[in-house]
Motif scaffolding. Structure first.
Motif, PDB file in Angstrom:
ATOM      1  N   GLY A  51      46.518 -61.821 -44.706  1.00  0.00           N
ATOM      2  CA  GLY A  51      47.373 -62.986 -44.826  1.00  0.00           C
ATOM      3  C   GLY A  51      48.498 -62.844 -43.811  1.00  0.00           C
ATOM      4  N   ARG A  52      49.224 -63.933 -43.569  1.00  0.00           N
ATOM      5  CA  ARG A  52      50.253 -63.925 -42.531  1.00  0.00           C
ATOM      6  C   ARG A  52      51.345 -62.890 -42.784  1.00  0.00           C
ATOM      7  N   ARG A  53      51.854 -62.793 -44.018  1.00  0.00           N
ATOM      8  CA  ARG A  53      52.946 -61.852 -44.291  1.00  0.00           C
ATOM      9  C   ARG A  53      52.517 -60.401 -44.074  1.00  0.00           C
ATOM     10  N   SER A  54      51.328 -60.048 -44.527  1.00  0.00           N
ATOM     11  CA  SER A  54      50.841 -58.673 -44.309  1.00  0.00           C
ATOM     12  C   SER A  54      50.590 -58.433 -42.831  1.00  0.00           C
ATOM     13  N   TYR A  55      50.065 -59.454 -42.154  1.00  0.00           N
ATOM     14  CA  TYR A  55      49.859 -59.326 -40.709  1.00  0.00           C
ATOM     15  C   TYR A  55      51.187 -59.020 -40.019  1.00  0.00           C
ATOM     16  N   GLU A  56      52.224 -59.773 -40.346  1.00  0.00           N
ATOM     17  CA  GLU A  56      53.525 -59.557 -39.710  1.00  0.00           C
ATOM     18  C   GLU A  56      54.088 -58.179 -40.034  1.00  0.00           C
ATOM     19  N   LYS A  99      41.223 -58.054 -35.801  1.00  0.00           N
ATOM     20  CA  LYS A  99      42.040 -58.447 -36.939  1.00  0.00           C
ATOM     21  C   LYS A  99      41.980 -59.974 -37.054  1.00  0.00           C
ATOM     22  N   TYR A 100      41.753 -60.458 -38.266  1.00  0.00           N
ATOM     23  CA  TYR A 100      41.689 -61.889 -38.526  1.00  0.00           C
ATOM     24  C   TYR A 100      42.803 -62.233 -39.496  1.00  0.00           C
ATOM     25  N   VAL A 101      43.577 -63.263 -39.158  1.00  0.00           N
ATOM     26  CA  VAL A 101      44.749 -63.636 -39.937  1.00  0.00           C
ATOM     27  C   VAL A 101      44.550 -65.028 -40.509  1.00  0.00           C
ATOM     28  N   VAL A 102      44.617 -65.137 -41.831  1.00  0.00           N
ATOM     29  CA  VAL A 102      44.545 -66.437 -42.485  1.00  0.00           C
ATOM     30  C   VAL A 102      45.955 -66.997 -42.527  1.00  0.00           C
ATOM     31  N   SER A 103      46.174 -68.108 -41.821  1.00  0.00           N
ATOM     32  CA  SER A 103      47.515 -68.677 -41.766  1.00  0.00           C
ATOM     33  C   SER A 103      47.469 -70.138 -41.350  1.00  0.00           C
ATOM     34  N   SER A 104      48.368 -70.912 -41.925  1.00  0.00           N
ATOM     35  CA  SER A 104      48.523 -72.303 -41.498  1.00  0.00           C
ATOM     36  C   SER A 104      49.738 -72.454 -40.585  1.00  0.00           C
ATOM     37  N   VAL A 123      40.345 -71.874 -45.996  1.00  0.00           N
ATOM     38  CA  VAL A 123      40.276 -70.415 -46.081  1.00  0.00           C
ATOM     39  C   VAL A 123      38.889 -69.952 -46.526  1.00  0.00           C
ATOM     40  N   ILE A 124      38.348 -70.573 -47.545  1.00  0.00           N
ATOM     41  CA  ILE A 124      37.061 -70.157 -48.094  1.00  0.00           C
ATOM     42  C   ILE A 124      35.959 -70.344 -47.061  1.00  0.00           C
ATOM     43  N   GLN A 134      47.967 -62.355 -52.081  1.00  0.00           N
ATOM     44  CA  GLN A 134      47.676 -63.767 -52.339  1.00  0.00           C
ATOM     45  C   GLN A 134      46.296 -64.125 -51.791  1.00  0.00           C
ATOM     46  N   LEU A 135      45.987 -63.650 -50.598  1.00  0.00           N
ATOM     47  CA  LEU A 135      44.662 -63.855 -50.022  1.00  0.00           C
ATOM     48  C   LEU A 135      43.608 -63.160 -50.870  1.00  0.00           C
ATOM     49  N   ALA A 136      43.903 -61.940 -51.318  1.00  0.00           N
ATOM     50  CA  ALA A 136      42.958 -61.194 -52.146  1.00  0.00           C
ATOM     51  C   ALA A 136      42.613 -61.976 -53.412  1.00  0.00           C
ATOM     52  N   ARG A 137      43.630 -62.533 -54.064  1.00  0.00           N
ATOM     53  CA  ARG A 137      43.383 -63.322 -55.273  1.00  0.00           C
ATOM     54  C   ARG A 137      42.477 -64.513 -54.975  1.00  0.00           C
ATOM     55  N   THR A 138      42.739 -65.194 -53.886  1.00  0.00           N
ATOM     56  CA  THR A 138      41.926 -66.357 -53.512  1.00  0.00           C
ATOM     57  C   THR A 138      40.479 -65.943 -53.279  1.00  0.00           C
ATOM     58  N   LEU A 139      40.276 -64.844 -52.577  1.00  0.00           N
ATOM     59  CA  LEU A 139      38.920 -64.377 -52.280  1.00  0.00           C
ATOM     60  C   LEU A 139      38.196 -63.932 -53.545  1.00  0.00           C
ATOM     61  N   ILE A 140      38.926 -63.269 -54.461  1.00  0.00           N
ATOM     62  CA  ILE A 140      38.330 -62.857 -55.732  1.00  0.00           C
ATOM     63  C   ILE A 140      37.943 -64.102 -56.534  1.00  0.00           C
ATOM     64  N   GLU A 141      38.849 -65.049 -56.603  1.00  0.00           N
ATOM     65  CA  GLU A 141      38.618 -66.272 -57.375  1.00  0.00           C
ATOM     66  C   GLU A 141      37.382 -67.030 -56.877  1.00  0.00           C
ATOM     67  N   HIS A 142      37.114 -66.964 -55.579  1.00  0.00           N
ATOM     68  CA  HIS A 142      35.973 -67.683 -55.001  1.00  0.00           C
ATOM     69  C   HIS A 142      34.756 -66.784 -54.779  1.00  0.00           C
ATOM     70  N   ASP A 143      34.739 -65.628 -55.439  1.00  0.00           N
ATOM     71  CA  ASP A 143      33.594 -64.720 -55.451  1.00  0.00           C
ATOM     72  C   ASP A 143      33.153 -64.277 -54.048  1.00  0.00           C
ATOM     73  N   LEU A 144      34.120 -64.037 -53.179  1.00  0.00           N
ATOM     74  CA  LEU A 144      33.810 -63.558 -51.834  1.00  0.00           C
ATOM     75  C   LEU A 144      34.006 -62.052 -51.689  1.00  0.00           C
ATOM     76  N   VAL A 145      34.540 -61.398 -52.709  1.00  0.00           N
ATOM     77  CA  VAL A 145      34.851 -59.970 -52.637  1.00  0.00           C
ATOM     78  C   VAL A 145      33.671 -59.152 -53.144  1.00  0.00           C
ATOM     79  N   ASP A 146      33.368 -58.085 -52.411  1.00  0.00           N
ATOM     80  CA  ASP A 146      32.271 -57.190 -52.779  1.00  0.00           C
ATOM     81  C   ASP A 146      32.759 -55.891 -53.397  1.00  0.00           C
ATOM     82  N   GLU A 147      33.953 -55.459 -52.999  1.00  0.00           N
ATOM     83  CA  GLU A 147      34.471 -54.172 -53.485  1.00  0.00           C
ATOM     84  C   GLU A 147      35.990 -54.212 -53.519  1.00  0.00           C
TER      85      GLU A 147
END
Length: 190
Positions: A57-62, A84-89, A106-107, A128-141
């Motif tokens: 996410g942007r804050r962690s990237y910064e 490195k890939y940064v999810v940011s608007s 994002v998804i 925040q990104l982690a929660r979004t990815l978990i919520e949309h079943d994109l996380v493997d581990e």
């Protein structure tokens, strides 16, 4: 196909907020209070060497971009050189080497990245990104580094998740002064 791995530093009571104490949280700085030791440093290096890319996410990237480009050594070389890939608007022109902004949905963007890359796509911090990815079943581990401290307050890694998630412990170890590293695989229904 890539594998999304969430990597979080958490307290024993699941708090992820302000680990280094620079966000103004009154209980921040807990990450710096426990020695990781040589085995903890080696674990961190091994995780970086094993990653195909970082997704942030942007804050962690910064946070990371403000610290790692000026450092040297094997870990710095790996972090500075890896994709490195940064999810940011809001971020449009990232200045840390090998960084690409993922904007828009994002998804959709992360699903495409997961299809295009092979290997581990590690999400360090970025809760925040982690929660979004978990919520949309994109996380493997999930890889949780559990620090031996209880804060009693603060943002927690799984706050706000709508549904129950089943996980399977796939590895565990202890490093430094009692930091438990727990690896969980997401269990999906067949």
């Amino acid at each position: 196909m890539g594998k999304i791995v969430i990597s979080e530093n958490v307290t024993l009571d699941g708090v992820i907020q302000d680990p280094v104490g620079d966000e103004g949280f009154s209980r921040g700085g807990w990450f710096l209070e426990t020695r990781r030791g040589e085995d903890g440093d080696r674990y961190t290096l091994d995780q970086a060497l094993g990653a195909e890319a970082w997704l942030l996410g942007r804050r962690s990237y910064e946070f990371f971009a403000g610290r790692w480009p000026s450092r040297d050594g094997e870990l710095a070389d790996r972090l500075n050189g890896m994709p490195k890939y940064v999810v940011s608007s809001t971020l449009t022109d990232p200045d840390w080497s090998n960084s690409t902004v993922l904007s828009g949905d994002v998804i959709e963007a992360v699903s495409r990245l997961k299809r295009e890359l092979d290997g581990e796509i590690v999400v360090p911090g970025s809760y925040q990104l982690a929660r979004t990815l978990i919520e949309h079943d994109l996380v493997d581990e999930l890889r949780l580094e559990v620090y031996p401290v209880v804060l009693g307050a603060g943002d927690r890694v799984f706050d706000g998740l709508g549904d129950k998630r089943s996980l399977r412990l796939v590895n565990s170890r202890t490093v430094g002064d009692g930091i438990a590293i727990l690896g969980y695989e997401v269990v999906r229904s067949a």
